[in-house]
Design an enzyme around this catalytic site. Structure first.
Site, PDB file in Angstrom:
ATOM      1  N   GLU A  22       0.815  -1.198   0.000  1.00 28.91           N
ATOM      2  CA  GLU A  22       0.000   0.000   0.000  1.00 28.91           C
ATOM      3  C   GLU A  22       0.853   1.254   0.000  1.00 28.91           C
ATOM      4  OE1 GLU A  22      -3.571  -2.090   2.684  1.00 28.91           O
ATOM      5  OE2 GLU A  22      -2.645  -0.217   3.363  1.00 28.91           O
ATOM      6  N   GLU A  62      -8.848   1.333  -4.275  1.00 30.94           N
ATOM      7  CA  GLU A  62      -9.916   0.931  -3.360  1.00 30.94           C
ATOM      8  C   GLU A  62     -10.750   2.115  -2.901  1.00 30.94           C
ATOM      9  OE1 GLU A  62     -10.681  -1.562   0.800  1.00 30.94           O
ATOM     10  OE2 GLU A  62      -8.687  -1.555  -0.114  1.00 30.94           O
TER      11      GLU A  62
END
Length: 270
Positions: A121, A188
């Site tokens: 991430e 996301e």
């Protein structure tokens, strides 16, 4: 609908699929049995997600899961998969602080599990870690938008990048990930219009979860889409089954049959 019969999915296959406009399917898996089933169903990418922390271990966040635990789950999945590309999440704390530690973590995943790629991430803040992992020949897919490992920083699971400043930074980070050599980017829970813009700007595949239909592919958590979990109700989740109901009903019937001595019957014993 474009659909090509690929015998084995690789990072190069995913690039080809994007160029041809063929959508990419991705699901999470953490076990041999379920990975074998979804691979046989033709899923392109199996993500051994740190979401195992939630759906397998029952934690509130993804933060507690360890590298050893991720390798355990990944090893189980790799044993089952024949066609799909297997991507493994680098868990929280294994890549953020030190690029050398990031490389060691990625190498352990690749060597010990046999996985095909890793996911992590962040954008510019993890640039050095991504560079070092890629230099070792390990494929990387980035993850932007709502990044669950940063949940305590955000303080909420709400949609990300709705404001211009954050949206602009997300676009810059996506372009950076491609420039560094990532084979794809996962977005996301961001506005669909922003995801469409990012997808049009990048040559590498963009996978979405709660990012609209104009990305190159979609990913869901397997346990959520099968209805094994019922506590999670985001707008983007489509439940294809209600396994929670079916499983509970089956177990109740088994319990009843044992108590009543209906199970086992004459044909079910030696």
């Amino acid at each position: 609908m474009i659909k090509t019969n690929y015998t084995k999915i690789t990072t190069k296959t995913l690039m080809r699929m994007k160029s041809m406009g063929e959508k990419i399917s991705m699901l999470t898996s953490y076990s041999y049995t379920l990975a074998k089933l979804i691979d046989s169903a033709g899923i392109d990418v199996v993500l051994v997600g740190d979401s195992a922390s939630n759906v397998i271990a029952g934690n509130r966040t993804t933060l507690p899961i360890t590298l050893d635990q991720m390798i355990y789950h990944a090893t189980s999945v790799v044993r089952a998969v024949e066609r799909a590309l297997v991507v493994v999440d680098l868990p929280f704390g294994t890549y953020q602080a030190d690029s050398k530690e990031a490389l060691r973590s990625a190498i352990r995943i690749m060597k010990e599990s046999g996985a095909h790629a890793v996911k992590l991430e962040g954008g510019f803040e993890v640039k050095e870690s991504i560079e070092r992992i890629l230099q070792a020949g390990i494929p990387v897919i980035g993850h932007l938008g709502l990044t669950p490992q940063s949940i305590y920083k955000f303080g909420t699971y709400a949609v990300r990048a709705k404001e211009k400043t954050e949206a602009h930074q997300l676009i810059k980070d996506a372009e950076l990930l491609q420039e560094l050599g990532c084979f794809g980017v996962l977005l996301e829970k961001i506005p669909a219009s922003l995801a469409k813009t990012v997808t049009s700007k990048l040559k590498v595949p963009v996978i979405g979860i709660g990012a609209g239909k104009d990305v190159d592919g979609q990913v869901l958590v397997l346990h959520d889409m099968l209805g094994m979990t019922q506590e999670f109700h985001p707008r983007f989740l489509r439940r294809y089954l209600n396994l929670q109901e079916l499983i509970v009903a089956a177990v109740k019937q088994y319990n009843s049959d044992v108590k009543s001595q209906d199970f086992p019957n004459e044909s079910e014993q030696y």
